[in-house]
Design an enzyme around this catalytic site. Structure first.
Site, mmCIF file in Angstrom:
data_model
loop_
_atom_site.group_PDB
_atom_site.id
_atom_site.type_symbol
_atom_site.label_atom_id
_atom_site.label_comp_id
_atom_site.label_asym_id
_atom_site.label_seq_id
_atom_site.Cartn_x
_atom_site.Cartn_y
_atom_site.Cartn_z
ATOM 1 N N LYS A 196 -59.670 -63.387 -59.849
ATOM 2 C CA LYS A 196 -59.399 -62.312 -60.812
ATOM 3 C C LYS A 196 -58.383 -61.280 -60.333
ATOM 4 C CE LYS A 196 -63.730 -62.891 -63.166
ATOM 5 N NZ LYS A 196 -64.977 -62.360 -63.671
ATOM 6 N N SER B 102 -69.163 -71.311 -69.814
ATOM 7 C CA SER B 102 -68.109 -70.919 -70.757
ATOM 8 C C SER B 102 -67.631 -72.086 -71.614
ATOM 9 C CB SER B 102 -66.925 -70.290 -70.008
ATOM 10 O OG SER B 102 -67.291 -69.035 -69.528
ATOM 11 N N TYR C 225 -75.789 -66.026 -63.710
ATOM 12 C CA TYR C 225 -76.671 -66.585 -64.755
ATOM 13 C C TYR C 225 -77.105 -68.011 -64.448
ATOM 14 C CZ TYR C 225 -72.148 -68.360 -66.300
ATOM 15 O OH TYR C 225 -70.924 -68.958 -66.324
ATOM 16 N N GLY D 215 -76.820 -62.245 -66.115
ATOM 17 C CA GLY D 215 -75.407 -62.230 -66.503
ATOM 18 C C GLY D 215 -75.091 -62.941 -67.806
ATOM 19 N N ASN E 62 -59.500 -61.221 -66.194
ATOM 20 C CA ASN E 62 -60.310 -62.439 -66.398
ATOM 21 C C ASN E 62 -59.838 -63.260 -67.597
ATOM 22 O OD1 ASN E 62 -61.281 -60.752 -68.486
ATOM 23 N ND2 ASN E 62 -63.231 -61.849 -68.503
ATOM 24 N N GLY F 223 -71.101 -55.905 -53.411
ATOM 25 C CA GLY F 223 -69.869 -56.692 -53.497
ATOM 26 C C GLY F 223 -68.701 -55.850 -53.953
HETATM 27 P P1 NAP Z 1 -64.962 -62.432 -56.044
HETATM 28 O O1 NAP Z 1 -63.774 -61.699 -56.559
HETATM 29 O O2 NAP Z 1 -64.752 -63.580 -55.128
HETATM 30 O O3 NAP Z 1 -65.901 -61.334 -55.314
HETATM 31 C C1 NAP Z 1 -67.090 -61.690 -54.662
HETATM 32 C C2 NAP Z 1 -67.574 -60.530 -53.792
HETATM 33 O O4 NAP Z 1 -68.794 -60.917 -53.164
HETATM 34 C C3 NAP Z 1 -66.608 -60.141 -52.669
HETATM 35 O O5 NAP Z 1 -66.664 -58.752 -52.463
HETATM 36 C C4 NAP Z 1 -67.196 -60.872 -51.458
HETATM 37 O O6 NAP Z 1 -66.952 -60.219 -50.236
HETATM 38 C C5 NAP Z 1 -68.677 -60.775 -51.754
HETATM 39 N N1 NAP Z 1 -69.419 -61.842 -51.085
HETATM 40 C C6 NAP Z 1 -69.251 -63.170 -51.262
HETATM 41 N N2 NAP Z 1 -70.136 -63.853 -50.485
HETATM 42 C C7 NAP Z 1 -70.838 -62.914 -49.790
HETATM 43 C C8 NAP Z 1 -71.854 -62.984 -48.802
HETATM 44 N N3 NAP Z 1 -72.348 -64.137 -48.394
HETATM 45 N N4 NAP Z 1 -72.330 -61.813 -48.297
HETATM 46 C C9 NAP Z 1 -71.839 -60.628 -48.725
HETATM 47 N N5 NAP Z 1 -70.867 -60.504 -49.651
HETATM 48 C C10 NAP Z 1 -70.369 -61.637 -50.178
HETATM 49 O O7 NAP Z 1 -65.852 -62.996 -57.244
HETATM 50 P P2 NAP Z 1 -66.068 -62.343 -58.694
HETATM 51 O O8 NAP Z 1 -65.097 -62.892 -59.652
HETATM 52 O O9 NAP Z 1 -66.161 -60.864 -58.493
HETATM 53 O O10 NAP Z 1 -67.499 -62.961 -59.090
HETATM 54 C C11 NAP Z 1 -68.663 -62.607 -58.371
HETATM 55 C C12 NAP Z 1 -69.923 -63.160 -59.054
HETATM 56 O O11 NAP Z 1 -70.099 -62.552 -60.339
HETATM 57 C C13 NAP Z 1 -69.882 -64.661 -59.274
HETATM 58 O O12 NAP Z 1 -71.159 -65.180 -59.004
HETATM 59 C C14 NAP Z 1 -69.553 -64.780 -60.766
HETATM 60 O O13 NAP Z 1 -70.053 -65.965 -61.328
HETATM 61 C C15 NAP Z 1 -70.276 -63.550 -61.324
HETATM 62 N N6 NAP Z 1 -69.677 -63.086 -62.589
HETATM 63 C C16 NAP Z 1 -70.401 -63.242 -63.737
HETATM 64 C C17 NAP Z 1 -69.864 -62.810 -64.942
HETATM 65 C C18 NAP Z 1 -70.646 -62.960 -66.216
HETATM 66 O O14 NAP Z 1 -70.050 -62.971 -67.293
HETATM 67 N N7 NAP Z 1 -71.955 -63.037 -66.152
HETATM 68 C C19 NAP Z 1 -68.591 -62.238 -64.979
HETATM 69 C C20 NAP Z 1 -67.902 -62.079 -63.787
HETATM 70 C C21 NAP Z 1 -68.455 -62.523 -62.593
HETATM 71 P P3 NAP Z 1 -65.524 -60.293 -49.463
HETATM 72 O O15 NAP Z 1 -64.571 -59.537 -50.342
HETATM 73 O O16 NAP Z 1 -65.819 -59.653 -48.184
HETATM 74 O O17 NAP Z 1 -65.187 -61.751 -49.387
#
Ligand code: NAP
Length: 288
Positions: free
Chosen positions: A70, A22, A236, A257, A91, A130
């Protein structure tokens, strides 16, 4: 970029944050728009303290939030837009005279590459891996597309139930669309029916090149998925992820992503500045 005494600051709060593209993308846009702004990465461990601190710095006009903040941001805001209320995750935050206002641009970013595809989404069944902040935007996006059933798969039953209770009444109201939550043990049977599989976990995100590439799905699970299905990984870094490498080897359509990053970022920049974002400049900065 020239930093002066009147430069306005935008940041991205998260942990980890070192991998984030970003800053590169937003600073390229800021330069092209000839704005006196700077966009900086802010790795934090205490969100309430960080938001309080940013509030005391008048030159901070807003910030993005990424993993894992978030949802935690919600009670720290003074106002939330309708889309962020529906999604239950924010976000993008902007300073106003009434305090911080939060919105969600991830839904728009997530949908952009899918809307470019010639697909009938109406009877589509989706698997979302997730149940965090990004998963909420993905589920909202899938229902906006018209998908029939969205299966959210998580590792914590309590969090899954909470997700289902908080989310479904707001989105679906009178609609017949279905949101179902499952633990990972049900995954194989869900994958067999899925037309769209979306990874919203950070599994596979590699922030250091010395770490091994891992995938949230095994090769056996990839082989269960229908040949016409789309595999969408919100991650990504690296590009492609291990999940998308496996999907591509199987001949499945894969989406990473980066385009989501681009379009959520463009919408966020427009929210902060009120000006049109230079998409082509931002895409070039991401090498898209
Ligand atoms: P978040 O709110 O922390 O959510 C992550 C989720 O993944 C939670 O449900 C968590 O489970 C689960 N998780 C984490 N580690 C795990 C594991 N080892 N095994 C199983 N489940 C697991 O994070 P977020 O903001 O949603 O972001 C998630 C991902 O999406 C990140 O990699 C982020 O970089 C990516 N993302 C990309 C974009 C883009 O523009 N491309 C935008 C948004 C997000 P628990 O709830 O049980 O902890």
């Amino acid at each position: 970029m020239k930093i002066s005494g009147t430069t306005k600051i935008i940041g991205i709060l998260g942990n980890p944050i070192k991998h984030s593209l970003s800053p590169r993308m937003q600073n390229a846009a800021i330069a092209a728009m000839d704005l006196n702004y700077v966009y900086i990465p802010l790795e934090i461990t205490d969100l309430p303290k960080a938001v309080q601190g940013l509030g005391a710095i008048d030159s901070v006009v807003g910030f993005n939030l990424t993993i894992p903040y978030k949802q935690e941001i919600l009670p720290l805001l003074n106002q939330i837009t309708d889309i962020a209320k529906v999604v239950g995750a924010v976000n993008t935050v902007k300073r106003t005279d009434e305090g911080w206002i939060g919105t969600n641009t991830d839904v728009y970013g997530f949908l952009t590459p899918l809307k470019k595809m010639d697909r009938n989404w109406q009877d589509c069944e989706v698997v979302v891996l997730g149940n965090g902040g990004a998963a909420r935007a993905v589920v909202a996006g899938c229902f906006e597309l018209g998908c029939e059933i969205v299966n959210v798969v998580g590792r914590n039953e309590l969090k899954l139930r909470k997700f289902e209770q908080e989310f479904s009444p707001k989105i679906f109201g009178q609609s017949a669309k279905k949101l179902q939550v499952h633990t990972w043990s049900s995954l194989d049977k869900l994958l067999a029916r899925a037309e769209l599989v979306v990874n919203t976990t950070p599994i596979g995100m590699v922030v250091s090149s010395s770490l091994p590439l891992i995938s949230p799905l095994t090769i056996e699970q990839i082989n269960i998925i229908s040949a016409s299905a789309i595999i969408y990984d919100l991650i990504y870094t690296p590009r492609p992820t291990k999940l998308l490498q496996l999907a591509q080897a199987r001949g499945l359509i894969s989406v990473d992503g980066l385009m989501m990053l681009l379009y959520q970022g463009a919408m966020a920049l427009e929210f902060w500045t009120g000006q049109l974002a230079p998409i082509a400049v931002m895409a070039a900065a991401l090498e898209l």
